[in-house]
Design a protein around this motif. Sequence first.
Motif, mmCIF file in Angstrom:
data_model
loop_
_atom_site.group_PDB
_atom_site.id
_atom_site.type_symbol
_atom_site.label_atom_id
_atom_site.label_comp_id
_atom_site.label_asym_id
_atom_site.label_seq_id
_atom_site.Cartn_x
_atom_site.Cartn_y
_atom_site.Cartn_z
ATOM 1 N N TYR A 54 8.006 12.182 4.923
ATOM 2 C CA TYR A 54 6.777 12.624 4.257
ATOM 3 C C TYR A 54 6.957 13.930 3.494
ATOM 4 O O TYR A 54 5.996 14.655 3.258
ATOM 5 C CB TYR A 54 5.654 12.765 5.290
ATOM 6 C CG TYR A 54 5.325 11.460 5.971
ATOM 7 C CD1 TYR A 54 4.505 10.526 5.346
ATOM 8 C CD2 TYR A 54 5.866 11.148 7.208
ATOM 9 C CE1 TYR A 54 4.202 9.315 5.953
ATOM 10 C CE2 TYR A 54 5.576 9.940 7.829
ATOM 11 C CZ TYR A 54 4.745 9.033 7.199
ATOM 12 O OH TYR A 54 4.464 7.838 7.805
ATOM 13 N N ARG A 56 9.762 15.772 0.301
ATOM 14 C CA ARG A 56 10.938 15.594 -0.545
ATOM 15 C C ARG A 56 11.313 16.936 -1.172
ATOM 16 O O ARG A 56 10.603 17.432 -2.051
ATOM 17 C CB ARG A 56 10.655 14.546 -1.631
ATOM 18 C CG ARG A 56 11.868 14.167 -2.474
ATOM 19 C CD ARG A 56 11.485 13.096 -3.488
ATOM 20 N NE ARG A 56 10.961 11.910 -2.815
ATOM 21 C CZ ARG A 56 9.989 11.150 -3.312
ATOM 22 N NH1 ARG A 56 9.417 11.462 -4.461
ATOM 23 N NH2 ARG A 56 9.580 10.081 -2.652
ATOM 24 N N HIS A 63 -1.399 21.051 -1.895
ATOM 25 C CA HIS A 63 -2.215 19.840 -1.996
ATOM 26 C C HIS A 63 -3.715 20.139 -1.922
ATOM 27 O O HIS A 63 -4.525 19.255 -2.137
ATOM 28 C CB HIS A 63 -1.842 18.838 -0.898
ATOM 29 C CG HIS A 63 -2.068 19.347 0.503
ATOM 30 N ND1 HIS A 63 -1.234 20.279 1.083
ATOM 31 C CD2 HIS A 63 -3.012 19.067 1.426
ATOM 32 C CE1 HIS A 63 -1.657 20.539 2.301
ATOM 33 N NE2 HIS A 63 -2.752 19.818 2.538
ATOM 34 N N ARG A 91 -1.380 9.400 -3.731
ATOM 35 C CA ARG A 91 -1.244 8.657 -4.984
ATOM 36 C C ARG A 91 -1.167 7.169 -4.656
ATOM 37 O O ARG A 91 -0.117 6.531 -4.750
ATOM 38 C CB ARG A 91 -0.038 9.149 -5.767
ATOM 39 C CG ARG A 91 -0.153 10.631 -6.083
ATOM 40 C CD ARG A 91 0.833 11.093 -7.118
ATOM 41 N NE ARG A 91 0.637 12.502 -7.444
ATOM 42 C CZ ARG A 91 1.215 13.125 -8.466
ATOM 43 N NH1 ARG A 91 2.024 12.455 -9.268
ATOM 44 N NH2 ARG A 91 0.998 14.410 -8.693
ATOM 45 N N CYS A 93 -1.516 3.142 -4.612
ATOM 46 C CA CYS A 93 -1.073 2.209 -5.657
ATOM 47 C C CYS A 93 -2.240 1.537 -6.364
ATOM 48 O O CYS A 93 -2.131 1.155 -7.529
ATOM 49 C CB CYS A 93 -0.137 1.166 -5.055
ATOM 50 S SG CYS A 93 -0.958 -0.062 -3.987
ATOM 51 N N TYR A 111 4.450 5.752 0.314
ATOM 52 C CA TYR A 111 3.835 7.070 0.412
ATOM 53 C C TYR A 111 4.218 7.968 -0.757
ATOM 54 O O TYR A 111 5.394 8.144 -1.067
ATOM 55 C CB TYR A 111 4.259 7.737 1.721
ATOM 56 C CG TYR A 111 3.828 9.184 1.836
ATOM 57 C CD1 TYR A 111 2.488 9.514 2.021
ATOM 58 C CD2 TYR A 111 4.754 10.217 1.739
ATOM 59 C CE1 TYR A 111 2.079 10.834 2.129
ATOM 60 C CE2 TYR A 111 4.359 11.547 1.849
ATOM 61 C CZ TYR A 111 3.026 11.852 2.046
ATOM 62 O OH TYR A 111 2.625 13.165 2.135
ATOM 63 N N ALA A 112 3.232 8.523 -1.403
ATOM 64 C CA ALA A 112 3.438 9.552 -2.419
ATOM 65 C C ALA A 112 2.222 10.471 -2.366
ATOM 66 O O ALA A 112 1.087 9.999 -2.355
ATOM 67 C CB ALA A 112 3.591 8.945 -3.813
ATOM 68 N N GLU A 113 2.449 11.788 -2.316
ATOM 69 C CA GLU A 113 1.340 12.724 -2.208
ATOM 70 C C GLU A 113 1.683 14.030 -2.918
ATOM 71 O O GLU A 113 2.782 14.582 -2.749
ATOM 72 C CB GLU A 113 1.015 13.013 -0.743
ATOM 73 C CG GLU A 113 -0.216 13.898 -0.555
ATOM 74 C CD GLU A 113 -0.617 14.079 0.894
ATOM 75 O OE1 GLU A 113 -1.648 14.739 1.123
ATOM 76 O OE2 GLU A 113 0.092 13.594 1.797
ATOM 77 N N THR A 114 0.723 14.502 -3.706
ATOM 78 C CA THR A 114 0.887 15.777 -4.395
ATOM 79 C C THR A 114 1.143 16.882 -3.378
ATOM 80 O O THR A 114 0.440 17.011 -2.386
ATOM 81 C CB THR A 114 -0.384 16.109 -5.197
ATOM 82 O OG1 THR A 114 -0.622 15.076 -6.151
ATOM 83 C CG2 THR A 114 -0.246 17.443 -5.914
ATOM 84 N N THR A 117 5.603 14.966 -1.794
ATOM 85 C CA THR A 117 6.667 14.218 -2.475
ATOM 86 C C THR A 117 6.612 14.409 -3.987
ATOM 87 O O THR A 117 7.579 14.109 -4.682
ATOM 88 C CB THR A 117 6.576 12.714 -2.165
ATOM 89 O OG1 THR A 117 5.356 12.189 -2.713
ATOM 90 C CG2 THR A 117 6.609 12.467 -0.662
ATOM 91 N N GLU A 118 5.463 14.904 -4.485
ATOM 92 C CA GLU A 118 5.275 15.151 -5.918
ATOM 93 C C GLU A 118 4.926 16.622 -6.121
ATOM 94 O O GLU A 118 4.363 17.254 -5.232
ATOM 95 C CB GLU A 118 4.143 14.273 -6.473
ATOM 96 C CG GLU A 118 4.210 12.810 -6.053
ATOM 97 C CD GLU A 118 5.484 12.122 -6.489
ATOM 98 O OE1 GLU A 118 5.970 12.439 -7.598
ATOM 99 O OE2 GLU A 118 5.998 11.278 -5.736
#
Length: 337
Positions: A54, A56, A63, A91, A93, A111-114, A117-118
């Motif tokens: 969770y 990167r 966030h 984020r 889908c 899983y992608a989250e400001t 991971t972003e």
Amino acid sequence: MSSRAVVLDRPGTHRLVTRDIPVPGPGEVLVEVAAAGICLSDREVYDGRRDAAYVRYPLTPGHEWAGTVAAVGAGVDPGLVGRGTVAEGFRACGICERCRYGETSLCTGGYAETGFTEPGAFADHVVVPARLLHPLRAGADLRAAALLEPSAVIAAAVRAGRARAGERIAVVGAGTLGLLAVQLLSASGPGELVVVDPRGARGAQAREFGATAALSPAEAESVHGRFDLVVETAGAPTTAASSCLLARRGGRVVLTGMFTEGAVGIDPVHLSLSQLEVRSVFGASSADWSDAVRAFGLGLLDPAPLITHEFPLERFGEAVSLVGGGGSGTGKVLLRP
């Protein structure tokens, strides 16, 4: 023109970098950040304690934030430029079964989250998908709006708990989530709204926000089995179990705290015999964000009094050290680019 950002190359190591202002791609917006909150999840990222699945690295965290739309990419309404806004962190889908059902916080598309991971908002600017924006009313306090992310989590808890007018409600924990919960729950017209927290000053603040009483954990033992709804926000080792003890037979318990391994678990015998309904909340769906933004716009939710410290980006190291280690007088800590 240039833009600055805090970058964590690895746990415990950060630097402030200067780069070109990011350019939003198709379907994206560029937001000039007004304020960004630091929470315990950010501290976990900084310390390297967040599950590797969770986060990167290298990463710009952040966030919880609010800002002003500065530019839009292709396919995005140019009328958004100049609008104050917040944005969902997950984020989702938008096409998986859970997203189609409206449960965007349960997206199975990956899983992608400001901020995890972003690239996040501990920066002068952040780029996010336009579909995640929740524009704010004109003249909204962007400093306070930075707390709409935790407010959305509490909106999810209130929705899950189905608070009804006249009910007896308890909130366990009087940190940021707990105090936001008091504000939203007080708007439901409870017959009783009790906060449980060992810190007297936090209990006093909860009463200012609408709580009818504040109890220490020891004092709360005298009201076990009293409450129709219990909202747990502390995530302490014992609070999941103690929250279930506060609920009446057939009552409802919503867990929002983040628990660590080794926490004292819920007694399954008590759970069964009392026929409790227990729900957990992690993050917030698009509907929950809409609820929080609406409550903020109506004045039912005012996060501003929870803010105790504000720092520029250059003092990120000092700011993050306060989160989880700043003492009882430390509330919400903001970065103000």
